[in-house]
Design a protein around this motif. Structure first.
Motif, PDB file in Angstrom:
ATOM      1  N   ASP A 226       7.760   6.134 -11.694  1.00 54.82           N
ATOM      2  CA  ASP A 226       7.029   4.882 -11.501  1.00 54.82           C
ATOM      3  C   ASP A 226       5.859   4.818 -12.475  1.00 54.82           C
ATOM      4  OD1 ASP A 226       8.622   4.037  -9.395  1.00 54.82           O
ATOM      5  OD2 ASP A 226       7.311   4.896  -7.865  1.00 54.82           O
ATOM      6  N   THR A 227       5.618   3.627 -13.015  1.00 53.97           N
ATOM      7  CA  THR A 227       4.479   3.365 -13.882  1.00 53.97           C
ATOM      8  C   THR A 227       3.654   2.265 -13.238  1.00 53.97           C
ATOM      9  OG1 THR A 227       5.707   3.988 -15.862  1.00 53.97           O
ATOM     10  CG2 THR A 227       3.727   2.653 -16.180  1.00 53.97           C
ATOM     11  N   LEU A 228       2.380   2.549 -13.030  1.00 47.91           N
ATOM     12  CA  LEU A 228       1.447   1.627 -12.399  1.00 47.91           C
ATOM     13  C   LEU A 228       0.466   1.145 -13.454  1.00 47.91           C
ATOM     14  CD1 LEU A 228       0.250   0.487  -9.697  1.00 47.91           C
ATOM     15  CD2 LEU A 228      -1.067   2.614  -9.546  1.00 47.91           C
ATOM     16  N   ARG A 229       0.224  -0.160 -13.493  1.00 48.43           N
ATOM     17  CA  ARG A 229      -0.738  -0.741 -14.428  1.00 48.43           C
ATOM     18  C   ARG A 229      -1.909  -1.305 -13.631  1.00 48.43           C
ATOM     19  NH1 ARG A 229       0.861  -1.144 -19.564  1.00 48.43           N
ATOM     20  NH2 ARG A 229       3.047  -0.785 -20.009  1.00 48.43           N
ATOM     21  N   LEU A 230      -3.109  -0.886 -14.043  1.00 50.75           N
ATOM     22  CA  LEU A 230      -4.334  -1.297 -13.365  1.00 50.75           C
ATOM     23  C   LEU A 230      -5.263  -1.954 -14.372  1.00 50.75           C
ATOM     24  CD1 LEU A 230      -4.955   2.058 -11.470  1.00 50.75           C
ATOM     25  CD2 LEU A 230      -3.919  -0.010 -10.537  1.00 50.75           C
TER      26      LEU A 230
ATOM     27  N   LYS B 167       0.839  -1.203   0.000  1.00 53.84           N
ATOM     28  CA  LYS B 167       0.000   0.000   0.000  1.00 53.84           C
ATOM     29  C   LYS B 167       0.876   1.255   0.000  1.00 53.84           C
ATOM     30  CE  LYS B 167      -3.707   2.327   2.486  1.00 53.84           C
ATOM     31  NZ  LYS B 167      -4.696   2.279   3.553  1.00 53.84           N
ATOM     32  N   ALA B 168       1.969   1.220   0.742  1.00 50.50           N
ATOM     33  CA  ALA B 168       2.859   2.383   0.834  1.00 50.50           C
ATOM     34  C   ALA B 168       3.419   2.781  -0.531  1.00 50.50           C
ATOM     35  CB  ALA B 168       3.991   2.098   1.810  1.00 50.50           C
ATOM     36  N   GLN B 169       3.614   1.814  -1.426  1.00 48.24           N
ATOM     37  CA  GLN B 169       4.146   2.114  -2.752  1.00 48.24           C
ATOM     38  C   GLN B 169       3.130   2.840  -3.631  1.00 48.24           C
ATOM     39  OE1 GLN B 169       5.413  -2.109  -3.250  1.00 48.24           O
ATOM     40  NE2 GLN B 169       7.150  -1.184  -4.329  1.00 48.24           N
ATOM     41  N   LEU B 170       1.858   2.752  -3.290  1.00 51.67           N
ATOM     42  CA  LEU B 170       0.812   3.399  -4.084  1.00 51.67           C
ATOM     43  C   LEU B 170       0.527   4.821  -3.624  1.00 51.67           C
ATOM     44  CD1 LEU B 170      -1.713   0.443  -4.456  1.00 51.67           C
ATOM     45  CD2 LEU B 170       0.127   1.130  -6.013  1.00 51.67           C
ATOM     46  N   VAL B 171       0.916   5.157  -2.416  1.00 49.97           N
ATOM     47  CA  VAL B 171       0.670   6.500  -1.885  1.00 49.97           C
ATOM     48  C   VAL B 171       1.383   7.521  -2.769  1.00 49.97           C
ATOM     49  CG1 VAL B 171       1.110   8.050   0.064  1.00 49.97           C
ATOM     50  CG2 VAL B 171       0.335   5.703   0.481  1.00 49.97           C
TER      51      VAL B 171
ATOM     52  N   LYS C 245      -4.224  -7.452  -1.305  1.00 53.41           N
ATOM     53  CA  LYS C 245      -4.010  -8.584  -2.229  1.00 53.41           C
ATOM     54  C   LYS C 245      -4.162  -8.166  -3.690  1.00 53.41           C
ATOM     55  CE  LYS C 245      -5.367 -12.083   1.061  1.00 53.41           C
ATOM     56  NZ  LYS C 245      -6.248 -13.182   1.364  1.00 53.41           N
ATOM     57  N   ASP C 246      -3.440  -7.157  -4.101  1.00 50.95           N
ATOM     58  CA  ASP C 246      -3.434  -6.656  -5.483  1.00 50.95           C
ATOM     59  C   ASP C 246      -4.747  -6.017  -5.907  1.00 50.95           C
ATOM     60  OD1 ASP C 246      -0.865  -7.664  -5.598  1.00 50.95           O
ATOM     61  OD2 ASP C 246      -1.469  -9.516  -6.575  1.00 50.95           O
ATOM     62  N   ARG C 247      -5.643  -5.756  -4.978  1.00 49.04           N
ATOM     63  CA  ARG C 247      -6.943  -5.154  -5.270  1.00 49.04           C
ATOM     64  C   ARG C 247      -6.964  -3.724  -4.734  1.00 49.04           C
ATOM     65  NH1 ARG C 247     -11.124  -7.013  -8.256  1.00 49.04           N
ATOM     66  NH2 ARG C 247     -13.139  -6.863  -7.304  1.00 49.04           N
ATOM     67  N   LEU C 248      -7.052  -2.762  -5.649  1.00 55.74           N
ATOM     68  CA  LEU C 248      -7.158  -1.351  -5.304  1.00 55.74           C
ATOM     69  C   LEU C 248      -8.618  -0.963  -5.448  1.00 55.74           C
ATOM     70  CD1 LEU C 248      -5.867   1.443  -4.728  1.00 55.74           C
ATOM     71  CD2 LEU C 248      -5.442   1.641  -7.184  1.00 55.74           C
ATOM     72  N   THR C 249      -9.193  -0.418  -4.374  1.00 57.89           N
ATOM     73  CA  THR C 249     -10.615  -0.069  -4.376  1.00 57.89           C
ATOM     74  C   THR C 249     -10.785   1.395  -3.999  1.00 57.89           C
ATOM     75  OG1 THR C 249     -11.206  -2.318  -3.733  1.00 57.89           O
ATOM     76  CG2 THR C 249     -12.873  -0.614  -3.386  1.00 57.89           C
TER      77      THR C 249
ATOM     78  N   ASN D  16     -13.410  -1.029  -8.433  1.00 56.05           N
ATOM     79  CA  ASN D  16     -12.448  -2.072  -8.075  1.00 56.05           C
ATOM     80  C   ASN D  16     -11.460  -2.266  -9.211  1.00 56.05           C
ATOM     81  OD1 ASN D  16     -13.507  -3.030  -5.470  1.00 56.05           O
ATOM     82  ND2 ASN D  16     -15.289  -3.567  -6.696  1.00 56.05           N
ATOM     83  N   LEU D  17     -10.187  -2.236  -8.872  1.00 56.15           N
ATOM     84  CA  LEU D  17      -9.123  -2.383  -9.854  1.00 56.15           C
ATOM     85  C   LEU D  17      -8.142  -3.446  -9.381  1.00 56.15           C
ATOM     86  CD1 LEU D  17      -8.520   1.444 -10.048  1.00 56.15           C
ATOM     87  CD2 LEU D  17      -9.591   0.115 -11.848  1.00 56.15           C
ATOM     88  N   THR D  18      -7.553  -4.155 -10.319  1.00 55.35           N
ATOM     89  CA  THR D  18      -6.492  -5.095  -9.990  1.00 55.35           C
ATOM     90  C   THR D  18      -5.173  -4.461 -10.399  1.00 55.35           C
ATOM     91  OG1 THR D  18      -7.945  -6.975 -10.398  1.00 55.35           O
ATOM     92  CG2 THR D  18      -5.579  -7.414 -10.409  1.00 55.35           C
ATOM     93  N   VAL D  19      -4.231  -4.407  -9.467  1.00 62.50           N
ATOM     94  CA  VAL D  19      -2.906  -3.883  -9.778  1.00 62.50           C
ATOM     95  C   VAL D  19      -2.139  -5.012 -10.462  1.00 62.50           C
ATOM     96  CG1 VAL D  19      -0.763  -2.950  -8.843  1.00 62.50           C
ATOM     97  CG2 VAL D  19      -2.950  -2.274  -7.845  1.00 62.50           C
ATOM     98  N   THR D  20      -1.756  -4.782 -11.714  1.00 62.68           N
ATOM     99  CA  THR D  20      -1.059  -5.824 -12.471  1.00 62.68           C
ATOM    100  C   THR D  20       0.438  -5.567 -12.591  1.00 62.68           C
ATOM    101  OG1 THR D  20      -1.565  -4.746 -14.577  1.00 62.68           O
ATOM    102  CG2 THR D  20      -3.123  -6.435 -13.786  1.00 62.68           C
ATOM    103  N   GLY D  21       0.876  -4.386 -12.180  1.00 60.90           N
ATOM    104  CA  GLY D  21       2.310  -4.121 -12.238  1.00 60.90           C
ATOM    105  C   GLY D  21       2.675  -2.746 -11.742  1.00 60.90           C
ATOM    106  N   LEU D  22       3.878  -2.647 -11.235  1.00 59.63           N
ATOM    107  CA  LEU D  22       4.475  -1.377 -10.834  1.00 59.63           C
ATOM    108  C   LEU D  22       5.931  -1.463 -11.236  1.00 59.63           C
ATOM    109  CD1 LEU D  22       4.309   1.375  -9.372  1.00 59.63           C
ATOM    110  CD2 LEU D  22       4.845   0.168  -7.251  1.00 59.63           C
ATOM    111  N   SER D  23       6.352  -0.559 -12.104  1.00 56.98           N
ATOM    112  CA  SER D  23       7.727  -0.584 -12.587  1.00 56.98           C
ATOM    113  C   SER D  23       8.226   0.846 -12.735  1.00 56.98           C
ATOM    114  CB  SER D  23       7.807  -1.315 -13.935  1.00 56.98           C
ATOM    115  OG  SER D  23       6.985  -0.678 -14.884  1.00 56.98           O
TER     116      SER D  23
END
Length: 182
Positions: A162-166, A33-37, A94-98, A147-154
């Motif tokens: 940072d690039t986030l894929r949802l 979660k901290a990586q998404l802030v 668990k990879d679920r961003l809401t 509801n989104l599934t986080v599929t990657g962070l690079s």
């Protein structure tokens, strides 16, 4: 006859392999979660409606979020532009961003030229009125949930950001959002 069996066997194997590929599920991303802030700019294309969404999203460590963006039609050549805003809360598990919105708004933000065209074209104006109603139906309802599934962070090699894929799954289709940290 032997050749027909070989061709038939090859087709069956190809079909079964194709089915296997289609049922793959995303791998666990091991993201915290901290990586998404932080502040993100996310883009999502809804090709069947020729619409794109661009959102500036702020995810705070305390679980609150703010969103400001635009719905643009058509993709790549803005004619209709709707400004959107939202605020609410977010969770990640668990990879679920809401996102759960407590407030959302949508406003017309068309160029002056478009407004003039709409005044003189009844059919196009009727289309725009329906489009605005569609976007507005979802707004101003407390508790709207995305509801989104986080599929990657690079990290983008060119920008260093940072690039986030949802992935957003609906009953019939899934949509990928690409987000870049501001």
């Amino acid at each position: 006859m032997k050749m027909k069996r070989v061709v038939l066997s090859t087709l069956v194997i190809a079909l079964l392999t194709g089915c296997h590929v289609n049922v793959k599920t995303p791998k666990s991303t091991s993201i915290s979660k901290a990586q998404l802030v932080g502040e993100w700019v996310c883009s999502t294309k809804f090709s069947e409606w020729n619409t794109e969404s661009i959102n500036h999203i702020s995810l705070k460590a305390n679980g609150t979020m703010l969103s400001k963006g635009a719905l643009i039609e058509p993709i790549g050549d803005p004619f209709f532009v709707y400004e959107t805003t939202g605020k609410g809360n977010w969770t990640f598990e668990k990879d679920r961003l809401t996102y759960v919105f407590s407030e959302e708004t949508v406003k017309r933000n068309h160029a002056e030229k478009v407004t003039e065209i709409l005044k003189n074209d009844e059919k196009l104006n009727a289309y725009e009125v329906d489009l605005f109603k569609t976007y507005s139906k979802r707004q101003n309802k407390k508790g709207n949930t995305v509801n989104l599934t986080v599929t990657g962070l690079s990290q983008n090699a060119q920008t260093g950001k940072d690039t986030l894929r949802l992935l957003q799954q609906t009953s019939s289709k899934s949509y990928e959002s690409i987000c870049e940290r501001k």
